[in-house]
Each structure stands twice: as C-alpha cells, then as structure tokens.
Enzyme design. Structure first.
Site: not given
Ligand SMILES: Cc1cc2nc3c(=O)[nH]c(=O)nc-3n(C[C@H](O)[C@H](O)[C@H](O)COP(=O)(O)OP(=O)(O)OC[C@H]3O[C@@H](n4cnc5c(N)ncnc54)[C@H](O)[C@@H]3O)c2cc1C
Length: 408
Positions: A132, A164, A303, A365, A388-389
């Site tokens: 979280p 996942t 176009q 639509g 994945e970032g």
């Molecule tokens: C459907 C789904 C499947 C997933 N599966 C897996 C899994 O199998 N295993 C696993 O470990 N994780 C998994 N993830 C997690 C996923 O990798 C994270 O959601 C992701 O890395 C982003 O982290 P966060 O959601 O906490 O967002 P945050 O890190 O809180 O980011 C929120 C926003 O702030 C931006 N931000 C944060 N830091 C910076 C910075 N330094 N500069 C600029 N912008 C920034 C981000 O780009 C984003 O727009 C999954 C997520 C989803 C939604």
C-alpha cells in the site's frame, strides 16, 4: 550471439501462427464473458494447458530463445486475443521468471512445476512486491523477513497489494526486507509454498480493465517458510548484503531507491502486451472504417479517418521495433545505456492507450458500447502505463540513464 533481425524465422512463424489460432479461436470469443464476470477464466487456462501454451516448457523455450523474440511474439499474440485472459495465462510465467532469474537449480526444479500444476489440475502463481505504501517507491517496502536460526526458518510479516493471482496462487513469490538499513538492496525474495499458514487473501480489487485477471491484497501474518525457500540461498544473500553494506559505508549514504532501479530485461515483455492490445483495436477499427458507409462512401475514404489509421499503424510498428530491439539486447546481455527496455515499455504502453481511444472514435457510437471489443480494449490498455513501473517512472529511469544523474 544472434544477429538482430526484424523478421521471425520459419520456426517462430509457425509458433506465432499457432498462438494466433488459439488467441482467435479460444481467447477472443471468451473475452467479453470473463470481462463481465470479473473472475479468473479457469476453463481457458485449462485449455491453454491442454494444448501446451500454459506450461513451463513452452514459457522457458520462449524465454531462452536466442533471438530474444520468443517472449514478445508470445505476448503480442495472446494479448491480441484479450488482455485480461492473457494475463491470467502469463501471470504465472512472470512469477516463474523471478525464480528462474534468482533461484538455485533445486528451487527451480521444485517450485516452478508447482506453479503450473498439471493439465488436469492447473495452478497459478503470484509475484508479490507492491505494498500500500510502496508502489513506485519500492525502497519503502515494509514487509519484513526475519531469520530464525534455531529452526532454519524465515518469518514473514506484512501486507502486499495489487498482486496478480494473489491469494488464489498455489505458490507465492514474496519480496521482503531482510536489512532495513540497505533500502532496496536489503530486499530478498521468498517462496511461500502451497497452504502455508498465515498467508491469506485480503480484498480482491474490482478493476477498470483486465477484469478477467485476479488482483488482490495478500496478508502475511507470521508466515514461516523453511530456509530453503529463500531464493538463491542464504550464502548468496549474505555475500550480497555484505557487498551492499560495504558500498553504503564507502558512499556514505543510504543505498539508492529501487524504484529507479531498472528492470530493463522484463519491461519489453509488458511493451509487447501493449502492442498486442493496440494491434487488436487497430484491426477492428480498420475493418470498420472500410465497411461503415456514411455520406454514400466508406468512412475510410475521408482523410480524417484514414490518416488516423495511418498514425495508429505507424505507432504500433514503431512500438514493436522498440520492444524487439530491447528484447534482443536483453538476451544478448547488451548494456542498456539509454534504458532501452524502459523506452520500449513507455512508448508501447502510451501507444496502446492512444490507439485504443482512436479506435473508439473511428467506430463512433458503436465503439462506445460493449457490442464491440474496442471499448474493452481501451479499458484494458490503461494498465500498461501503470504496472511494471508507471510511465512517469519509465521517463525517470530513461532520464537518469541518459544524464547519469540521480533524478528525484
Ligand atoms: C492490475 C494491476 C496488477 C498488478 N500486478 C502486480 C503484481 O502482480 N505484483 C506486484 O508486486 N505489483 C503489481 N501491481 C502494482 C503496480 O506495479 C503498481 O501499481 C505500480 O508500480 C504503481 O504503484 P502505485 O499504484 O502505488 O502508484 P504510486 O507509486 O503511488 O504512483 C501514483 C502516481 O504518482 C506518480 N509518481 C510516483 N513517483 C513519482 C516520481 N518520482 N516522479 C513522477 N511521478 C511519480 C506515478 O507515476 C503515478 O502516476 C499491479 C497493479 C495493478 C493495477
């Protein structure tokens, strides 16, 4: 070292056509149903296992393909079928890669088969890193693994999120902190075997897209795993930690944030998933534009519509080339001096979001309804710029690689 090539060889073409057949005949027809149900499509995974697509052998064959094109080709075709179902099929492979990359021969042999199960009783696996309060900022991870030397066991406590297949997996791969002083360098990965007490599923998320893929929290409450479940083994971990401590002492600072650490080799695979979704939406839009008539002629005769399709196709092809280049670099151990892996993921995922939105526009639509698949594809595409970032993190990694400076 295999030469870089922009063409699949005959054997790969055969595999691609076989995958495409499965994607067209089995995955695509089931896509709308499982999207609505928001449940793991076990019968489709079972079918994939029966034909050999859901198997360690197949995945490993593509993973070790010397041209580097095996995995991108596989991802593109399966995700062309449907992203949610395809992620349910390849999610286990993504967890297995963590073991293939860091595990000992014995760990690979013991755990990967249990991740897949067998054709009569298929299983899935989960990779649990995100928390979280530790998404992009992996270094702020709190899940802790403590070694109980007397019992040769690791005790793991914490809460993972967004996993996942989390909670429904037979085998979970869990990343945890073993030395809080070292930031991301103080992390290690553990296998949590089937039915280990203390591991439970938290909430299952209701999502915007890829709804057939199960995403959930995983709670670890005094989970005890044998010493043999530490990926790579204790000796290797101790050596790695000693090196990191030495470096931290010399540099006089805390070892840097893992969010910035690049996963250059795995990111092109996500780029390839995005290419698959983008291509699927583009094909639907092209066909529609050719056949839908307004003002007495097919809409592609305008176009304004045709140029959109030209841009869509150009960007998809460019994305694929970036993905193939990075995949070729990864398998050949080429240094990613410009973060080419992150580049491919960034461009392909942004392309998928854009192209699927354009596809909705071209279908008018109809594009906005669930009668046509582009609405689902657009919802699905939104994940590629997040997991994945995120795109922002990809840009950060690319910028830092180019400048050589730590960018915050
Ligand atoms: C459907 C789904 C499947 C997933 N599966 C897996 C899994 O199998 N295993 C696993 O470990 N994780 C998994 N993830 C997690 C996923 O990798 C994270 O959601 C992701 O890395 C982003 O982290 P966060 O959601 O906490 O967002 P945050 O890190 O809180 O980011 C929120 C926003 O702030 C931006 N931000 C944060 N830091 C910076 C910075 N330094 N500069 C600029 N912008 C920034 C981000 O780009 C984003 O727009 C999954 C997520 C989803 C939604």
């Amino acid at each position: 070292m295999a030469e870089f090539t922009m063409e699949l060889n005959d054997e790969q073409k055969e595999v691609r056509d076989w995958l495409h057949g499965f994607a067209a005949d089995v995955i695509r027809p089931a896509a709308a149903e499982w999207d609505e149900r928001e449940e793991t499509p076990w019968p489709v995974i079972q079918e994939a296992a029966k034909v050999g697509i859901y198997s360690l052998d197949f995945y490993a064959q593509q993973y070790f393909d010397a041209t580097g094109l095996g995995i991108p080709m596989t991802m593109e075709e399966l995700f062309w079928g449907d992203a949610g179902i395809a992620l349910s099929i390849v999610g286990t492979g993504l967890a297995a890669v963590g073991v293939l990359a860091n595990g000992t021969e014995e760990q690979i042999g013991t755990w990967i088969p249990q991740m897949y199960g067998d054709t009569h009783d298929v299983k899935v696996a989960a990779f649990c890193s995100s928390e979280p309060d530790a998404g992009s900022d992996v270094a702020s991870m709190r899940t802790r693994a403590v070694y109980d030397e007397a019992k040769d066991e690791w005790v793991i406590n914490g809460t993972k999120t967004w996993a996942t297949n989390g909670g429904i997996a037979n085998v979970h791969v869990v990343v945890a902190v073993v030395d809080p002083e070292l930031g991301s360098k103080g992390h290690a990965s553990f296998i949590v075997p089937p039915n280990t007490p203390g591991l439970s599923q938290g909430q299952k998320f209701k999502k915007h897209g890829i709804r057939a893929s199960h995403t959930a929290e995983v709670v670890l409450d005094d989970v005890r795993v044998p010493g043999s479940c530490l990926l790579g083994g204790k000796e290797k971990l101790d050596e790695r930690l000693a090196r990191a401590r030495e470096k931290a002492r010399k540099d006089g600072e805390r070892v840097k944030n893992a969010a910035m650490a690049t996963f250059e080799a795995s990111r092109p695979a996500v780029g390839a998933m995005a290419v698959g979704t983008a291509r699927a939406a583009y094909e639907v839009a092209l066909e529609y534009a050719r056949t839908r008539e307004q003002f007495g002629r097919p809409i592609i005769d305008n176009q304004g519509v045709a140029f959109q399709l030209a841009d869509m196709r150009t960007q998809i092809d460019a994305a694929r080339l970036l993905v193939w280049r990075a995949s070729w670099m990864a398998i050949n151990g080429k240094p990613f001096t410009a973060a080419e892996g992150s580049m491919s993921k960034l461009f392909a995922s942004e392309t998928a979001k854009k192209v699927t939105a354009q596809a909705i526009q071209i279908l008018g639509g109809n594009g906005y309804t669930r009668e046509y698949p582009v609405e689902r594809m657009h919802r699905d595409a939104a994940i590629y710029t997040i997991f994945e970032g995120t795109s922002e993190i990809q840009r950060l990694v690319i910028a830092r690689t180019l400048s050589g400076m730590p960018i915050r």
